[in-house]
Design a protein around this motif. Structure first.
Motif, PDB file in Angstrom:
ATOM      1  N   ILE A 101       1.432  59.464  41.695  1.00 18.89           N
ATOM      2  CA  ILE A 101       1.642  60.052  42.673  1.00 18.89           C
ATOM      3  C   ILE A 101       0.903  61.161  43.704  1.00 18.89           C
ATOM      4  N   LYS A 104       2.832  64.691  48.726  1.00 17.08           N
ATOM      5  CA  LYS A 104       2.818  64.443  49.601  1.00 17.08           C
ATOM      6  C   LYS A 104       4.236  63.274  49.671  1.00 17.08           C
ATOM      7  N   GLN A 105       3.869  62.254  48.487  1.00 18.04           N
ATOM      8  CA  GLN A 105       5.013  61.405  47.909  1.00 18.04           C
ATOM      9  C   GLN A 105       5.952  62.219  47.634  1.00 18.04           C
ATOM     10  N   TRP A 109      10.219  62.492  48.597  1.00 18.16           N
ATOM     11  CA  TRP A 109      11.179  61.703  48.664  1.00 18.16           C
ATOM     12  C   TRP A 109      11.828  62.720  47.854  1.00 18.16           C
ATOM     13  N   SER A 128       9.226  55.915  44.293  1.00 17.10           N
ATOM     14  CA  SER A 128      10.468  56.007  46.066  1.00 17.10           C
ATOM     15  C   SER A 128      11.517  55.201  46.157  1.00 17.10           C
TER      16      SER A 128
END
Length: 306
Positions: A101, A104-105, A109, A128
């Motif tokens: 991933i 930024k993700q 999260w 996610s």
């Protein structure tokens, strides 16, 4: 049940009856009424389970990521982890790279800033919110299925044990009766169906009463179960009930046995479910034996049917 009279089988049954009568009330195994104990699925409760992905790499970020899963009697497939517990030396970049991933993700999260420093033991979401919701829904569905299966098993067990156990007085009365000689015995019909095969001396051992799979098979009179099992060829699941020193009844081809050797049964009590074990049709093979020899059951049964 239409067969030539089998002297060897007759001797086996008579011998079994005599041996069992002498041996008393030792229990023998039988198909669980059931014949089925039943298997239920164990649903995940949401507690993360260890995943060893990447452990062989030596990378601290590869150590034991955590996932949520469920079991429903199917092989557990390896699924992407949902959370990860931080180890010493981990950084956002290394954790993100290991779980495929973006940084930024990972920040989004977990509500982290770019400058955030990770602490050992800190739990990070590495999937996610949509994936987490889907996994949680799957776990809840599995838990619901497991609960329903457990409830169904409990209901079946309750039904099987619904018949009240005879009190000590009844046990004594029936036991005393089995020790007496008698010139006759009054029987009730063991099943509600019609006679589909009559007794023929030298060719059949009793009568067959037809019905549907699972129909109740009932004790024809008070007595003691001298045999309950599948050890005699051509009979399938068989029950033998002794009523006195001279008369016994036998019930064969059952789908499920609901009594065991040594049980005291009362007239009309369900002792089995009708089936077609070792038979070409669904029916109960019903025999009356006097001094170990098969006789026509009809004279001992209420008239006006069959």
């Amino acid at each position: 049940m239409r067969k030539r009279f089998d002297r060897t089988l007759l001797a086996s049954l008579a011998g079994a009856w005599v041996a069992l009568a002498v041996s008393g009330c030792a229990n023998v195994g039988q198909p669980n009424a059931q014949n089925g104990a039943a298997t239920s699925a164990n649903a995940a409760s949401g507690v993360p389970a260890a995943n060893a992905t990447g452990a062989a790499s030596g990378d601290p970020a590869a150590a034991a990521p955590l996932s949520i899963g469920a079991s429903d009697n199917t092989p557990l497939k390896k699924s992407p982890p949902l959370v990860y517990r931080v180890r010493r030396g981990d950084t956002l970049a290394r954790v993100a790279q290991h779980h495929h991933i973006s940084v930024k993700q990972l920040q989004a999260w977990n509500g982290l800033k770019a400058s955030a420093r990770l602490k050992p033991g800190q739990v990070l979401h590495v999937a996610s919110p949509e994936t987490v919701r889907a996994a949680t829904a799957a776990a809840q569905s599995a838990a619901q299925r497991a609960s329903q299966a457990t409830a169904q098993t409990s209901a079946q067990a309750s039904t099987q044990s619904a018949a009240p156990a005879p009190d000590p007085t009844e046990v004594r009365e029936v036991t005393q009766e089995t020790r007496r000689h008698a010139s006759n015995v009054a029987l009730a019909w063991p099943a509600a169906g019609s006679v589909v095969e009559a007794f023929q001396p030298g060719e059949t051992r009793g009568i067959e009463i037809g019905g549907k799979a699972g129909d109740p098979v009932r004790a024809a009179a008070d007595g003691k179960v001298m045999y309950a099992g599948t050890g005699l060829n051509s009979y399938g699941s068989l029950i033998i009930v002794q009523h006195n020193k001279d008369f016994l009844t036998a019930y064969s081809h059952n789908r499920k046995l609901m009594v065991k050797m040594g049980d005291i049964v009362r007239k009309g009590q369900q002792i089995a479910e009708m089936g077609d074990e070792n038979n070409s049709r669904v029916s109960v093979g019903f025999e009356v034996r006097r001094d170990g020899k098969p006789v026509d059951p009809l004279p001992y049964l209420p008239q006006g049917r069959g």
